[in-house]
Design a protein around this motif. Structure first.
Motif, short mmCIF file in Angstrom:
data_model
loop_
_atom_site.label_atom_id
_atom_site.label_comp_id
_atom_site.label_asym_id
_atom_site.label_seq_id
_atom_site.Cartn_x
_atom_site.Cartn_y
_atom_site.Cartn_z
N LEU A 183 0.84 -1.23 -0.05
CA LEU A 183 0.25 -0.09 0.04
C LEU A 183 0.88 1.13 -0.05
O LEU A 183 0.76 2.00 0.89
N PRO A 184 1.57 1.49 -1.07
CA PRO A 184 2.55 2.56 -1.18
C PRO A 184 1.90 3.99 -0.99
O PRO A 184 2.47 4.84 -0.53
N ASP A 185 0.61 4.07 -1.16
CA ASP A 185 -0.13 5.50 -1.13
C ASP A 185 -0.72 5.64 0.07
O ASP A 185 -0.99 6.69 0.54
N VAL A 186 -0.34 4.78 1.19
CA VAL A 186 -0.60 4.91 2.65
C VAL A 186 0.64 5.12 3.25
O VAL A 186 1.59 4.63 3.21
N GLU A 187 0.38 6.20 4.40
CA GLU A 187 1.32 6.55 5.20
C GLU A 187 1.30 5.83 6.49
O GLU A 187 0.37 5.80 7.23
#
Length: 223
Positions: free
Chosen positions: A87-91
């Motif tokens: 989930l690279p778009d989640v911090e």
């Protein structure tokens, strides 16, 4: 000389110590811990006293992070690393633990901070708590996050289920870890339901631990 043994973990050293000199009264921090204690040689008193949860501020406006506390292998940080990569778009927020060898390499979307004695700022920055621990004796941070009203995605262990009951979200495999976190971060209705469940469980945990604390005071006063 009679003594009280306060047992907060089930490591081999703890078990050897209890076997070597059995306490007159044993106080365990969970039912799961109690079941791991050495078999008593004579009939002695055993109690469960859940750790009191105090000073946790409810989160009114959840933060942006998926948070994990303790970056060691025993606490399942490899699962956090896996989910973060998927989930690279989640911090993500990772808090160094006070024990165990901590991971030194993390994906770019993981922010690492030092250990803190006050979990409240971490709770305030958190939207979802990720708890893939492979071993626990109670799970204090899990309880604290729940009291703060943060939904938790948890590895199912006897003690994590003891803390969370049906409130926790228990993925069964790597794909479910990813899909559950993704759903919480993208489906507002799903998130709201999970947050409401956490808030209600948090109220129960506060009541449960207060009863346990009162029980502990009465036990000591009696002795």
């Amino acid at each position: 000389i009679p003594y009280i043994g306060i047992v907060h973990n089930t490591t081999s050293n703890t078990m050897r110590g209890l076997s070597r000199l059995e306490p007159h009264i044993t106080v365990a921090n969970s039912y799961d811990t109690l079941t791991h204690l050495p078999r008593p040689t004579i009939r002695k008193r055993r109690e469960i006293v859940y750790p009191p949860i105090a000073g946790i501020k409810p989160v009114t406006d959840p933060g942006a992070y998926v948070t994990a506390v303790n970056m060691s292998s025993a606490k399942g940080f490899s699962a956090v690393d896996y989910v973060a990569k998927k989930l690279p778009d989640v911090e993500f927020l990772a808090v160094h633990g006070g024990h165990g060898l901590q991971a030194t390499s993390v994906p770019d979307n993981v922010t690492v901070i030092k250990p803190t004695p006050d979990i409240n700022p971490v709770c305030q920055d958190t939207s979802v708590f990720l708890h893939p621990s492979l071993m626990e004796s109670y799970g204090m941070t899990l309880a604290e996050m729940t009291v703060a009203g943060i939904p938790s995605v948890i590895r199912r262990l006897p003690v994590t289920h003891e803390v969370m009951g049906t409130t926790g979200l228990y993925p069964q495999n790597k794909a479910e870890w990813v899909s559950t976190v993704r759903a919480l971060m993208t489906d507002q209705s799903f998130y709201d339901d999970a947050r409401h469940a956490a808030q209600e469980r948090g109220k129960y945990l506060v009541e449960q631990t207060q009863v346990s604390f009162d029980q502990w005071v009465r036990l000591v006063e009696t002795i």
